[in-house]
Design a protein around this motif. Structure first.
Motif, PDB file in Angstrom:
ATOM      1  N   PRO A  84     -63.396  30.625  36.888  1.00 12.42           N
ATOM      2  CA  PRO A  84     -64.317  30.384  35.774  1.00 12.42           C
ATOM      3  C   PRO A  84     -65.654  29.835  36.270  1.00 12.42           C
ATOM      4  N   PHE A  85     -66.702  30.143  35.544  1.00 16.32           N
ATOM      5  CA  PHE A  85     -68.088  29.819  35.905  1.00 16.32           C
ATOM      6  C   PHE A  85     -68.271  28.385  36.386  1.00 16.32           C
ATOM      7  N   LEU A  86     -67.679  27.406  35.677  1.00 13.47           N
ATOM      8  CA  LEU A  86     -67.918  25.997  35.989  1.00 13.47           C
ATOM      9  C   LEU A  86     -66.984  25.439  37.064  1.00 13.47           C
ATOM     10  N   TRP A  87     -66.038  26.229  37.532  1.00 21.73           N
ATOM     11  CA  TRP A  87     -65.008  25.739  38.448  1.00 21.73           C
ATOM     12  C   TRP A  87     -65.600  25.073  39.687  1.00 21.73           C
ATOM     13  N   ARG A  88     -66.537  25.766  40.337  1.00 24.59           N
ATOM     14  CA  ARG A  88     -67.051  25.226  41.597  1.00 24.59           C
ATOM     15  C   ARG A  88     -67.942  23.998  41.392  1.00 24.59           C
ATOM     16  N   PHE A  89     -68.472  23.831  40.188  1.00 27.49           N
ATOM     17  CA  PHE A  89     -69.332  22.674  39.917  1.00 27.49           C
ATOM     18  C   PHE A  89     -68.505  21.434  39.568  1.00 27.49           C
ATOM     19  N   TRP A  90     -67.429  21.623  38.790  1.00 32.25           N
ATOM     20  CA  TRP A  90     -66.553  20.488  38.481  1.00 32.25           C
ATOM     21  C   TRP A  90     -66.024  19.860  39.765  1.00 32.25           C
ATOM     22  N   GLU A  91     -65.716  20.717  40.741  1.00 27.46           N
ATOM     23  CA  GLU A  91     -65.166  20.236  42.008  1.00 27.46           C
ATOM     24  C   GLU A  91     -66.098  19.249  42.695  1.00 27.46           C
ATOM     25  N   LYS A  92     -67.410  19.415  42.502  1.00 34.92           N
ATOM     26  CA  LYS A  92     -68.403  18.613  43.210  1.00 34.92           C
ATOM     27  C   LYS A  92     -68.986  17.479  42.371  1.00 34.92           C
ATOM     28  N   THR A  93     -68.530  17.315  41.137  1.00 36.14           N
ATOM     29  CA  THR A  93     -69.066  16.229  40.311  1.00 36.14           C
ATOM     30  C   THR A  93     -68.699  14.881  40.934  1.00 36.14           C
ATOM     31  N   GLN A 126     -73.961  27.044  26.480  1.00 34.74           N
ATOM     32  CA  GLN A 126     -72.952  26.235  25.792  1.00 34.74           C
ATOM     33  C   GLN A 126     -71.993  25.594  26.795  1.00 34.74           C
ATOM     34  N   ASP A 127     -71.577  26.378  27.794  1.00 33.96           N
ATOM     35  CA  ASP A 127     -70.675  25.834  28.811  1.00 33.96           C
ATOM     36  C   ASP A 127     -71.345  24.701  29.586  1.00 33.96           C
ATOM     37  N   ILE A 128     -72.614  24.896  29.952  1.00 34.42           N
ATOM     38  CA  ILE A 128     -73.340  23.870  30.691  1.00 34.42           C
ATOM     39  C   ILE A 128     -73.523  22.623  29.826  1.00 34.42           C
ATOM     40  N   SER A 129     -73.840  22.847  28.553  1.00 36.05           N
ATOM     41  CA  SER A 129     -73.985  21.725  27.630  1.00 36.05           C
ATOM     42  C   SER A 129     -72.702  20.904  27.575  1.00 36.05           C
ATOM     43  N   SER A 130     -71.558  21.587  27.569  1.00 36.49           N
ATOM     44  CA  SER A 130     -70.283  20.873  27.454  1.00 36.49           C
ATOM     45  C   SER A 130     -70.009  20.021  28.688  1.00 36.49           C
ATOM     46  N   ILE A 131     -70.270  20.550  29.889  1.00 40.33           N
ATOM     47  CA  ILE A 131     -69.978  19.759  31.094  1.00 40.33           C
ATOM     48  C   ILE A 131     -70.920  18.562  31.184  1.00 40.33           C
ATOM     49  N   GLU A 132     -72.186  18.739  30.835  1.00 39.41           N
ATOM     50  CA  GLU A 132     -73.123  17.617  30.894  1.00 39.41           C
ATOM     51  C   GLU A 132     -72.765  16.553  29.857  1.00 39.41           C
ATOM     52  N   LYS A 133     -72.408  16.993  28.650  1.00 38.35           N
ATOM     53  CA  LYS A 133     -72.057  16.044  27.595  1.00 38.35           C
ATOM     54  C   LYS A 133     -70.758  15.309  27.940  1.00 38.35           C
ATOM     55  N   GLN A 134     -69.791  16.022  28.502  1.00 36.50           N
ATOM     56  CA  GLN A 134     -68.530  15.391  28.849  1.00 36.50           C
ATOM     57  C   GLN A 134     -68.703  14.354  29.954  1.00 36.50           C
ATOM     58  N   LEU A 135     -69.509  14.679  30.939  1.00 34.70           N
ATOM     59  CA  LEU A 135     -69.776  13.707  32.006  1.00 34.70           C
ATOM     60  C   LEU A 135     -70.522  12.491  31.459  1.00 34.70           C
ATOM     61  N   ILE A 385     -61.503  19.316  25.041  1.00 37.70           N
ATOM     62  CA  ILE A 385     -60.449  20.267  25.391  1.00 37.70           C
ATOM     63  C   ILE A 385     -60.740  21.639  24.793  1.00 37.70           C
ATOM     64  N   ASN A 386     -61.155  21.669  23.545  1.00 37.75           N
ATOM     65  CA  ASN A 386     -61.501  22.949  22.922  1.00 37.75           C
ATOM     66  C   ASN A 386     -62.630  23.644  23.678  1.00 37.75           C
ATOM     67  N   GLN A 387     -63.613  22.871  24.111  1.00 35.83           N
ATOM     68  CA  GLN A 387     -64.727  23.449  24.865  1.00 35.83           C
ATOM     69  C   GLN A 387     -64.254  24.006  26.204  1.00 35.83           C
ATOM     70  N   MET A 388     -63.373  23.276  26.870  1.00 38.71           N
ATOM     71  CA  MET A 388     -62.856  23.733  28.156  1.00 38.71           C
ATOM     72  C   MET A 388     -62.068  25.027  27.991  1.00 38.71           C
ATOM     73  N   GLU A 389     -61.219  25.077  26.976  1.00 34.01           N
ATOM     74  CA  GLU A 389     -60.420  26.280  26.756  1.00 34.01           C
ATOM     75  C   GLU A 389     -61.291  27.444  26.296  1.00 34.01           C
ATOM     76  N   GLN A 390     -62.352  27.157  25.573  1.00 32.48           N
ATOM     77  CA  GLN A 390     -63.309  28.202  25.199  1.00 32.48           C
ATOM     78  C   GLN A 390     -63.986  28.760  26.447  1.00 32.48           C
ATOM     79  N   HIS A 391     -64.305  27.884  27.381  1.00 35.31           N
ATOM     80  CA  HIS A 391     -64.906  28.314  28.648  1.00 35.31           C
ATOM     81  C   HIS A 391     -63.957  29.242  29.408  1.00 35.31           C
ATOM     82  N   LEU A 392     -62.687  28.885  29.449  1.00 32.67           N
ATOM     83  CA  LEU A 392     -61.697  29.753  30.093  1.00 32.67           C
ATOM     84  C   LEU A 392     -61.633  31.109  29.394  1.00 32.67           C
ATOM     85  N   HIS A 393     -61.633  31.081  28.080  1.00 33.34           N
ATOM     86  CA  HIS A 393     -61.597  32.328  27.292  1.00 33.34           C
ATOM     87  C   HIS A 393     -62.828  33.181  27.566  1.00 33.34           C
ATOM     88  N   ASN A 394     -63.997  32.553  27.646  1.00 34.08           N
ATOM     89  CA  ASN A 394     -65.234  33.292  27.914  1.00 34.08           C
ATOM     90  C   ASN A 394     -65.163  34.022  29.256  1.00 34.08           C
TER      91      ASN A 394
END
Length: 490
Positions: A84-93, A126-135, A385-394
């Motif tokens: 998934p798009f955000l996978w490699r970025f979460w790893e480095k947070t 939307q995916d980027i917004s979710s990771i920034e907001k969650q952090l 969680i809904n945002q994360m699962e939406q990201h997986l679905h996307n």
């Protein structure tokens, strides 16, 4: 933002300070961050050949190397493309108390593709917004810089690099393409920055016409924003700011309507099981061949039979194509990151199946009931969680969630059976008995979880598990149904 930017009016309020002095002040701010356990993410993005390396070097020059990590993001590798798009970025947070500096970031793909379609652009934003907001909600400080330059300056820097035998390798096709199509990229960058200039994480545009001045401003801005972030976060921790309002509690109680009388005879179970297992095997192979990643989540009441259902589901599958992830309490290292961090690390690449025996839903069940998470933390987890699962679905992932349910009396019988059988006694712990004492609290949490996180992209399947045979057959049938549905959509 960029299109209206006036280079002649670039202001540097930190010009009275030497860069070394600013660097030392940043080092003190980083020590403070370390003391209060706050993670800091600094994003340095911008035009190619705009001086990202120069600015980053000054940002870290006076820092203790053990307190920060610089990650450079180029085009994704083949392995990263399969995730998934955000996978490699979460790893480095960053973990708590440390600083992560991204040379390019989750914006890389968007910034370097001016032909990206509106719908894909919106999904990625939307995916980027979710990771920034969650952090941010997890008490991180996020600082975003975009390095801006004129077309003339970009040409000058490209020419200088090309003439330098030791640095000419730094020129890429992206540099040339951006320079040749400067106006196109300017418009494209402007659109992305406007869409991602979130109220909770603003862009700071730095003119790099004068790299020294840009570096000073980056240092000074980072120091100021770190202190502002610490004040904000510590104020919230100390009750100085009220930012949480409990949403209306859903009135639906789906577990009340579960028919626990459903069962299968031994004969009917054996008649269906083998054929369904072979069909599940064939579909798992098709998912692999076409490249559809699959996430299967198993949650439920203690002793409801999750392990047995997983074992029967995977009986005929090739073990090289799936992995069962058993989720327990986070390790000390995992606890230093956002709670979703450890799950992102285990998401499947294209074609693989990852089966989670318990999952991120612990946040809204165990952590809620046992008060390991605050009300605010588990309340906002539903949306996260809904945002994360939406990201997986996307990304094209099949996400399917099973909730196995038995009643309180059946649980007691199974607990007793485990205590009396030598090969099952390891399955029963003091924690299981403690959780049982809070049965009503757990059912309330489970009901709310099922209501608030059941989406078309990641549906819950409630499995009537009073009869183990019935539950195992239902899990097989539901997997087959949803796998066929996913394959038809390709």
């Amino acid at each position: 933002m960029l299109k209206e930017y006036d280079f002649s009016k670039f202001e540097n309020p930190y010009s009275d300070f030497k860069r070394k002095e600013l660097g030392e002040r940043l080092a003190r701010a980083q020590r403070l961050v370390q003391n209060v356990d706050i993670p800091v993410l600094i994003i340095v993005d911008g035009w190619e050949s705009s001086g990202k390396g120069y600015v980053i070097k000054d940002l870290v020059r006076e820092l203790n190397p053990k307190t920060y990590k610089v990650s450079v993001f180029e085009r994704p590798t083949e392995e990263e493309e399969a995730r998934p798009f955000l996978w490699r970025f979460w790893e480095k947070t960053p973990q708590k108390g440390s600083m992560a500096i991204f040379d390019r970031s989750f914006y890389f793909k968007l910034l370097n593709d001016p032909t990206i379609q509106d719908d894909e652009l919106e999904k990625n934003i939307q995916d980027i917004s979710s990771i920034e907001k969650q952090l941010l909600d997890d008490n991180a400080i996020i600082i975003k810089f975009f390095l801006h330059q004129t077309e003339k300056t970009q040409q000058k820097r490209i020419d200088e690099l090309q003439k330098d035998e030791y640095r000419s390798f730094m020129i890429s096709e992206r540099d040339e393409d951006q320079y040749k199509n400067y106006d196109t990229y300017l418009k494209h960058f402007d659109e992305i920055l406007k869409k991602s200039d979130f109220t909770f994480s603003k862009w700071h545009i730095l003119s790099t016409e004068d790299l020294k001045a840009a570096s000073e401003k980056a240092l000074g801005t980072t120091i100021d924003l770190i202190h502002e972030g610490i004040d904000r976060i510590m104020g919230m921790k100390n009750g100085g700011v009220q930012r949480f309002y409990r949403e209306t509690i859903p009135s639906e109680k789906p577990l009340q309507d579960v028919d626990l009388n459903l069962h299968l005879s031994d004969k009917e179970y054996e008649k269906q099981k083998d054929e369904l297992q072979l069909e599940a095997q064939r579909l798992a192979f098709k998912l692999y061949t076409i490249g559809i990643p699959t996430v299967l989540v198993f949650e439920g009441v203690d002793a409801a039979g999750k392990g047995g259902a997983i074992e029967r589901l995977t009986r005929q599958m090739d073990p090289r194509g799936y992995e069962v992830i058993t989720t327990s309490a986070p390790s000390d290292y995992e606890a230093q990151h956002h709670y979703l961090w450890r799950f992102y690390r285990n998401f499947p690449k294209k074609g693989d199946i990852k089966i989670f025996d318990r999952s991120w839903y612990g946040r809204v069940m165990v952590e809620r009931v046992e008060q390991f998470a605050t009300v605010e933390e588990w309340e906002r987890a539903y949306e996260e969680i809904n945002q994360m699962e939406q990201h997986l679905h996307n990304f094209g992932t099949l996400v399917l969630k099973f909730f196995l349910y038995i009643d309180k009396d059946e649980q007691l019988e199974r607990f007793k059976d485990r205590q009396e059988e030598a090969d099952k006694i390891y399955k029963i712990t003091e924690e299981d008995w403690r959780n049982r004492e809070k049965w009503d609290d757990y059912i309330e949490a489970m009901d709310e979880m099922l209501v608030r996180t059941d989406t078309s992209e990641a549906p819950w399947v409630i499995v009537e598990a009073q009869d183990k045979k019935y539950a195992r057959i239902k899990v097989l049938k539901e997997f087959i149904y949803h796998a066929k549905k996913a394959l038809k959509q390709v």
